[in-house]
Design an enzyme around this catalytic site. Structure first.
Site, PDB file in Angstrom:
ATOM      1  N   CYS A  57       0.838  -1.203   0.000  1.00  0.00           N
ATOM      2  CA  CYS A  57       0.000   0.000   0.000  1.00  0.00           C
ATOM      3  C   CYS A  57       0.872   1.251   0.000  1.00  0.00           C
ATOM      4  O   CYS A  57       1.717   1.436   0.883  1.00  0.00           O
ATOM      5  CB  CYS A  57      -0.925  -0.009   1.215  1.00  0.00           C
ATOM      6  SG  CYS A  57      -1.803   1.551   1.456  1.00  0.00           S
TER       7      CYS A  57
ATOM      8  N   ASP B 223      -0.073  16.714  -0.958  1.00  0.00           N
ATOM      9  CA  ASP B 223      -0.483  15.924  -2.122  1.00  0.00           C
ATOM     10  C   ASP B 223       0.523  16.151  -3.257  1.00  0.00           C
ATOM     11  O   ASP B 223       0.966  17.276  -3.499  1.00  0.00           O
ATOM     12  CB  ASP B 223      -1.901  16.331  -2.558  1.00  0.00           C
ATOM     13  CG  ASP B 223      -2.518  15.312  -3.495  1.00  0.00           C
ATOM     14  OD1 ASP B 223      -3.466  14.617  -3.086  1.00  0.00           O
ATOM     15  OD2 ASP B 223      -2.041  15.189  -4.662  1.00  0.00           O
TER      16      ASP B 223
ATOM     17  N   HIS C 176      -3.672   0.731   8.301  1.00  0.00           N
ATOM     18  CA  HIS C 176      -4.319   0.563   7.001  1.00  0.00           C
ATOM     19  C   HIS C 176      -5.823   0.328   7.146  1.00  0.00           C
ATOM     20  O   HIS C 176      -6.252  -0.636   7.787  1.00  0.00           O
ATOM     21  CB  HIS C 176      -3.704  -0.619   6.241  1.00  0.00           C
ATOM     22  CG  HIS C 176      -4.280  -0.775   4.871  1.00  0.00           C
ATOM     23  ND1 HIS C 176      -3.849  -0.036   3.785  1.00  0.00           N
ATOM     24  CD2 HIS C 176      -5.290  -1.553   4.411  1.00  0.00           C
ATOM     25  CE1 HIS C 176      -4.556  -0.370   2.719  1.00  0.00           C
ATOM     26  NE2 HIS C 176      -5.434  -1.296   3.066  1.00  0.00           N
TER      27      HIS C 176
ATOM     28  N   ASN D 238     -12.905  10.740  -0.401  1.00  0.00           N
ATOM     29  CA  ASN D 238     -13.493  10.065  -1.547  1.00  0.00           C
ATOM     30  C   ASN D 238     -13.600   8.577  -1.214  1.00  0.00           C
ATOM     31  O   ASN D 238     -12.661   7.998  -0.674  1.00  0.00           O
ATOM     32  CB  ASN D 238     -12.620  10.248  -2.792  1.00  0.00           C
ATOM     33  CG  ASN D 238     -12.608  11.686  -3.277  1.00  0.00           C
ATOM     34  OD1 ASN D 238     -13.625  12.370  -3.213  1.00  0.00           O
ATOM     35  ND2 ASN D 238     -11.472  12.154  -3.762  1.00  0.00           N
TER      36      ASN D 238
ATOM     37  N   GLY E 155     -14.168   8.759  -7.131  1.00  0.00           N
ATOM     38  CA  GLY E 155     -12.820   8.977  -7.663  1.00  0.00           C
ATOM     39  C   GLY E 155     -11.696   8.530  -6.756  1.00  0.00           C
ATOM     40  O   GLY E 155     -10.558   8.983  -6.916  1.00  0.00           O
TER      41      GLY E 155
ATOM     42  N   THR F  52      -8.635   6.712  -5.673  1.00  0.00           N
ATOM     43  CA  THR F  52      -7.599   6.014  -6.433  1.00  0.00           C
ATOM     44  C   THR F  52      -6.580   5.323  -5.535  1.00  0.00           C
ATOM     45  O   THR F  52      -5.871   4.432  -5.994  1.00  0.00           O
ATOM     46  CB  THR F  52      -6.841   6.995  -7.348  1.00  0.00           C
ATOM     47  OG1 THR F  52      -6.268   8.043  -6.552  1.00  0.00           O
ATOM     48  CG2 THR F  52      -7.769   7.599  -8.395  1.00  0.00           C
TER      49      THR F  52
ATOM     50  N   HIS G 214      -6.334   3.468   0.813  1.00  0.00           N
ATOM     51  CA  HIS G 214      -5.958   3.637   2.226  1.00  0.00           C
ATOM     52  C   HIS G 214      -6.594   4.979   2.561  1.00  0.00           C
ATOM     53  O   HIS G 214      -6.257   5.994   1.923  1.00  0.00           O
ATOM     54  CB  HIS G 214      -4.433   3.661   2.361  1.00  0.00           C
ATOM     55  CG  HIS G 214      -3.909   3.919   3.741  1.00  0.00           C
ATOM     56  ND1 HIS G 214      -2.915   3.143   4.319  1.00  0.00           N
ATOM     57  CD2 HIS G 214      -4.209   4.876   4.667  1.00  0.00           C
ATOM     58  CE1 HIS G 214      -2.635   3.604   5.532  1.00  0.00           C
ATOM     59  NE2 HIS G 214      -3.414   4.672   5.770  1.00  0.00           N
TER      60      HIS G 214
ATOM     61  N   HIS H 299      -7.881   8.536   3.271  1.00  0.00           N
ATOM     62  CA  HIS H 299      -7.147   9.803   3.351  1.00  0.00           C
ATOM     63  C   HIS H 299      -8.150  10.934   3.290  1.00  0.00           C
ATOM     64  O   HIS H 299      -9.087  10.912   2.498  1.00  0.00           O
ATOM     65  CB  HIS H 299      -6.112   9.923   2.232  1.00  0.00           C
ATOM     66  CG  HIS H 299      -6.625   9.562   0.882  1.00  0.00           C
ATOM     67  ND1 HIS H 299      -6.769   8.258   0.443  1.00  0.00           N
ATOM     68  CD2 HIS H 299      -7.064  10.339  -0.138  1.00  0.00           C
ATOM     69  CE1 HIS H 299      -7.246   8.244  -0.781  1.00  0.00           C
ATOM     70  NE2 HIS H 299      -7.454   9.498  -1.152  1.00  0.00           N
TER      71      HIS H 299
ATOM     72  N   HIS I 134      -8.619  14.650   2.303  1.00  0.00           N
ATOM     73  CA  HIS I 134      -8.043  15.778   1.570  1.00  0.00           C
ATOM     74  C   HIS I 134      -8.334  17.064   2.346  1.00  0.00           C
ATOM     75  O   HIS I 134      -9.477  17.279   2.804  1.00  0.00           O
ATOM     76  CB  HIS I 134      -8.702  15.922   0.197  1.00  0.00           C
ATOM     77  CG  HIS I 134      -8.432  14.823  -0.776  1.00  0.00           C
ATOM     78  ND1 HIS I 134      -7.494  14.924  -1.777  1.00  0.00           N
ATOM     79  CD2 HIS I 134      -8.997  13.597  -0.918  1.00  0.00           C
ATOM     80  CE1 HIS I 134      -7.488  13.815  -2.497  1.00  0.00           C
ATOM     81  NE2 HIS I 134      -8.397  12.981  -1.999  1.00  0.00           N
TER      82      HIS I 134
END
Ligand code: 5GP
Ligand code: ZN
Length: 114
Positions: free
Chosen positions: A4, A30, A46, A87, A93, A95, A98, A100, A102
């Site tokens: 990961c 990012d 995780h 997300n 979206g 991708t 794990h 996260h 934003h």
């Protein structure tokens, strides 16, 4: 999880511009920023998606949100405003699998999001 990407960033096996870290969470910039401030807050542990969060994880997810707000404040965006986004899965979206959070700030952010 050695495969990961974000586990590896949390373990410092892959470099990232780390903004904050403690025993539970890591925040880093990012790699493809969508605003003057765009960072990701992740748990060290995780968890693949928001669908996998359990009641035992409630404090951890709260810590992620608290940390994002603290970073926004430290960077001077508390009053002007900022956005936090999770997300979850394909339609949103996601991708990297794990979780996260934003944190985006520093420009006028459109609503509704695309
Ligand atoms: P998602 O689309 O899953 O919500 O967001 C994944 C985010 O991770 C994207 O904004 C993407 O730019 C960021 N990202 C992907 N790979 C890396 C990386 O290796 N390092 C950093 N710092 N960010 C990454
Ligand atoms: Zn992971």
């Amino acid at each position: 999880m050695s495969s990961c990407l974000f586990c590896r960033i949390a373990a410092a096996e892959i470099p990232a511009k780390v903004i904050y870290q403690d025993a539970d969470v890591v925040a880093f910039e990012d790699i493809n920023p969508q605003a003057p401030l765009h960072c990701l807050v992740i748990p060290r542990r995780h968890i693949a998606t928001l669908n996998d969060v359990t009641p035992d994880d409630a404090a951890l997810v709260g810590t992620m949100l608290y940390r994002a707000a603290q970073i926004a404040r430290e960077r001077g965006y508390a009053d002007g405003g900022f956005r936090t986004v999770f997300n979850c899965n394909a339609d949103a979206g996601q991708t990297v699998f794990h979780i996260h959070l934003h944190l985006l700030a520093g420009r006028r952010l459109g609503w509704p999001p695309g």
